[in-house]
Structures are given as C-alpha cells and as structure tokens.
Design an enzyme around this catalytic site. Sequence first.
Site, short mmCIF file in Angstrom:
data_model
loop_
_atom_site.label_atom_id
_atom_site.label_comp_id
_atom_site.label_asym_id
_atom_site.label_seq_id
_atom_site.Cartn_x
_atom_site.Cartn_y
_atom_site.Cartn_z
N TYR A 193 0.88 -1.28 0.05
CA TYR A 193 0.00 -0.04 -0.07
C TYR A 193 0.90 1.46 0.03
O TYR A 193 0.67 2.38 -0.61
CB TYR A 193 -0.96 -0.07 1.09
CG TYR A 193 -2.06 -1.17 0.91
CD1 TYR A 193 -1.89 -2.23 1.45
CD2 TYR A 193 -3.15 -1.13 -0.11
CE1 TYR A 193 -2.95 -3.35 1.23
CE2 TYR A 193 -3.97 -2.05 -0.32
CZ TYR A 193 -3.83 -3.38 0.31
OH TYR A 193 -4.55 -4.26 0.05
N GLN A 237 -15.93 0.92 -4.91
CA GLN A 237 -15.36 -0.12 -4.41
C GLN A 237 -13.75 0.24 -4.34
O GLN A 237 -12.87 -0.40 -3.96
CB GLN A 237 -15.27 -1.25 -5.40
CG GLN A 237 -16.63 -1.76 -5.30
CD GLN A 237 -16.65 -2.82 -6.70
OE1 GLN A 237 -16.55 -4.12 -6.26
NE2 GLN A 237 -17.17 -2.51 -7.64
N VAL A 239 -10.46 2.61 -3.61
CA VAL A 239 -9.73 3.19 -2.52
C VAL A 239 -8.94 4.47 -2.68
O VAL A 239 -8.61 5.09 -2.07
CB VAL A 239 -8.76 2.19 -1.59
CG1 VAL A 239 -9.59 1.00 -1.14
CG2 VAL A 239 -7.69 1.65 -2.81
N ASP A 240 -9.14 4.96 -4.18
CA ASP A 240 -8.38 6.14 -4.60
C ASP A 240 -9.44 7.04 -4.28
O ASP A 240 -10.80 6.95 -3.91
CB ASP A 240 -8.06 5.96 -6.30
CG ASP A 240 -9.23 5.84 -7.21
OD1 ASP A 240 -9.21 5.03 -7.89
OD2 ASP A 240 -10.31 6.80 -6.88
N HIS A 276 -14.83 -0.06 0.49
CA HIS A 276 -13.56 -1.21 0.36
C HIS A 276 -12.56 -0.32 1.15
O HIS A 276 -11.41 -0.76 1.11
CB HIS A 276 -13.05 -1.56 -0.91
CG HIS A 276 -14.16 -2.74 -1.40
ND1 HIS A 276 -14.02 -3.29 -2.59
CD2 HIS A 276 -15.25 -3.12 -1.07
CE1 HIS A 276 -14.95 -4.26 -2.85
NE2 HIS A 276 -15.64 -4.22 -1.82
N CYS A 336 -6.54 1.61 13.63
CA CYS A 336 -5.72 0.67 14.64
C CYS A 336 -6.81 -0.36 14.94
O CYS A 336 -7.75 -0.30 15.52
CB CYS A 336 -5.72 1.88 16.13
SG CYS A 336 -5.00 0.82 17.27
N GLY A 363 -17.35 0.44 -14.65
CA GLY A 363 -16.15 0.10 -14.39
C GLY A 363 -15.72 -1.05 -13.54
O GLY A 363 -14.80 -0.83 -12.64
N THR A 364 -16.76 -1.98 -13.37
CA THR A 364 -16.41 -2.85 -12.36
C THR A 364 -16.90 -4.32 -12.94
O THR A 364 -17.79 -4.37 -13.80
CB THR A 364 -17.16 -2.87 -11.23
OG1 THR A 364 -17.06 -3.78 -10.08
CG2 THR A 364 -18.96 -2.80 -11.56
N ALA A 384 -15.47 4.37 -20.13
CA ALA A 384 -16.25 5.27 -19.18
C ALA A 384 -16.21 6.82 -19.34
O ALA A 384 -17.23 7.45 -19.27
CB ALA A 384 -15.83 4.89 -17.79
N1 APR Z 1 -13.95 2.07 -18.89
C1 APR Z 1 -14.82 1.30 -18.51
N2 APR Z 1 -14.43 0.09 -17.98
C2 APR Z 1 -13.24 -0.21 -17.98
C3 APR Z 1 -12.26 0.67 -18.19
C4 APR Z 1 -12.68 1.71 -18.94
N3 APR Z 1 -11.61 2.78 -19.30
N4 APR Z 1 -10.96 0.08 -18.17
C5 APR Z 1 -11.42 -1.05 -17.57
N5 APR Z 1 -12.55 -1.26 -17.47
C6 APR Z 1 -13.35 -2.34 -16.77
C7 APR Z 1 -12.76 -3.61 -17.12
O1 APR Z 1 -13.28 -4.21 -18.14
C8 APR Z 1 -13.19 -4.67 -15.83
O2 APR Z 1 -14.42 -5.14 -16.26
O3 APR Z 1 -13.30 -2.42 -15.38
C9 APR Z 1 -13.61 -3.92 -14.80
C10 APR Z 1 -12.44 -3.68 -13.65
O4 APR Z 1 -12.77 -4.84 -13.07
P1 APR Z 1 -11.73 -5.31 -11.59
O5 APR Z 1 -10.34 -5.26 -12.25
O6 APR Z 1 -12.23 -6.49 -11.24
O7 APR Z 1 -11.96 -3.96 -10.72
P2 APR Z 1 -13.25 -4.12 -9.78
O8 APR Z 1 -14.40 -4.44 -10.45
O9 APR Z 1 -13.22 -2.55 -9.05
O10 APR Z 1 -12.82 -5.04 -8.46
C11 APR Z 1 -13.70 -5.02 -7.47
O11 APR Z 1 -12.07 -6.54 -6.38
O12 APR Z 1 -9.99 -7.08 -5.75
C12 APR Z 1 -11.04 -6.34 -5.25
O13 APR Z 1 -11.08 -4.82 -3.69
C13 APR Z 1 -10.69 -5.03 -4.83
O14 APR Z 1 -12.51 -3.27 -5.11
C14 APR Z 1 -11.90 -4.40 -5.68
C15 APR Z 1 -12.80 -5.42 -6.07
#
Ligand code: APR
Length: 236
Positions: A53, A89, A91-92, A107, A115, A174-175, A218
């Site tokens: 981190y 989700q 942390v930024d 998250h 602590c 974006g998830t 996005a």
């Molecule tokens: N625009 C839209 N979507 C995008 C872009 C973009 N420019 N770039 C990437 N993506 C998509 C990818 O296709 C992917 O499906 O964003 C998604 C990111 O997925 P992950 O990498 O799995 O991230 P996330 O969904 O945030 O993960 C959830 O998992 O590890 C834990 O705690 C961590 O918060 C995180 C959680």
Amino acid sequence: MKNIVILTGSGISAESGLKTFRSEDGLWLNYKVEDVCTVEAFEKNPAFVHSFYNELRPIMMKALPNMGHQAITMLQQELPEININVVTQNVDLLHEKADNKNIYHIHGRIDECICMNCGHVLKTLEDVKSDEICPRCKAMGMLKPNIVFFGEMPQYMDEVDNMLAECDMFIAIGTSGVVYPAAGFVRLAKFHGAKTYLFNLEPCNNSLAFDKEILGKASETFPKFAEQLINEIHKA
Ligand code: APR
C-alpha cells in the site's frame, strides 16, 4: 425519479492512469491477493502488506479524475432534486477530487489507517511502517491500512442496503462484477424496481442482471448518458 445509486469500480479510474485489478496488467496479475489483501497476510507479514500500500498510495494520490468522475459531479449539480449516491469499491480519491458528493468507500481508502486495537482511523499520506504507534491508544504495530481485506465486511453496508431499497436507477461503472457483496447490488436494486445500467469496457460477470449494458470507455460512454439523462429530466 428520486434516487440514483452509482456503483464504481477500478475501471472508472483506469483512464486516470490507475491499474485495475483483473484486466491485463491488473494489480492481481502482479501480486497475489492472499499475500497483500487478506487478514491472514497482514498477521503473517504486516511489513510486506504495508509496503504494497505504501507503493500504491503516492500513485493514487497523484492521479487526477477523468470525464467519468466529472460526469457524476455534473449529474449531482444539474439534478439537485435527485438523491445521487456514489458507492465506490475504489480506495483512490478520484471521486473526491472531482467534487462528487455522497461518496461511500465500501472497500476503504488509501489515505487512511485504522488501529486494530482501538478502532481509531487516522489520515496517513506518507509511508506506514509495521511498528507505528497509534496516536490514540499508543499500541504499537496495530495500525493497518483502512482497506477492507478479503474476508472482512465492507463498510457502510446498512447505508447501501437502504439506498438500494429506495433506488429508482442503479448505474455500475467500471466493475467486473466478480466480488460480492458489491456484485450483487444490481440484483437488489432490480428487485426493488430500479432500472439498471452497466458502463464497462467489456461484458462482465453479472452483465445479464442489467437492463442495459453500454460498452466502451467510461470517460466517453458515461458523460454522454449523463447529458441525455439531464436533458430528459429537465424536459419532463
Ligand atoms: N472504462 C470502463 N470500464 C473499464 C475501463 C474503462 N476505461 N477500463 C477497464 N474497465 C473495466 C474492465 O473491463 C473490468 O471489467 O473495469 C473492470 C474492472 O474490474 P476489476 O479489475 O475486477 O476491478 P473491480 O471490479 O473494481 O474489482 C472489485 O475486487 O480485488 C477487489 O477490492 C478490490 O475493489 C476491488 C474489487
């Protein structure tokens, strides 16, 4: 329409130069989750977890929001009569930097430590060592990044449950829909009658749960949608 819930993942921060977790070159391709993002990992090797981190923190703190984050601010400013909550989700702090309101970091956040002895949450912008002393209870070596590790309960779950029960529109940006409970929010929102939209670069694990899936970057797709939504609501 009274309530909109926007769930974001690392994909909304990708165009700000931050790595996602599971796309190519994602964080989890270079680090094992079980080594840096579990309670066991932290108990076994707190110094290594802190170093992960400590490496991530300055990168995230330097990043700037993109049009995807800014479109959320535009929605909140142009539609003040609608309650728009941002459940992230991530942390930024790009939602904060884009001046989004009503942000819920389920998250955790990269700029805080907690602590494990007294629960005190403090701002930590510099590197954190594993033998730091808690400023409140003076315990040593009990400070952990305020990041929700796998196996821990996400934060603000009561607030999120209430939002989903009332929401008219649920938007995921974006998830990958891989990690629960966040990946299940869309089904809860749908159960309560919300219209559901996914903005993602590619189809994701729970794509079928969404009424509409808009694929693309996005920072391009979501601002367009936000403008259309504002025009529709202003015209109504
Ligand atoms: N625009 C839209 N979507 C995008 C872009 C973009 N420019 N770039 C990437 N993506 C998509 C990818 O296709 C992917 O499906 O964003 C998604 C990111 O997925 P992950 O990498 O799995 O991230 P996330 O969904 O945030 O993960 C959830 O998992 O590890 C834990 O705690 C961590 O918060 C995180 C959680």
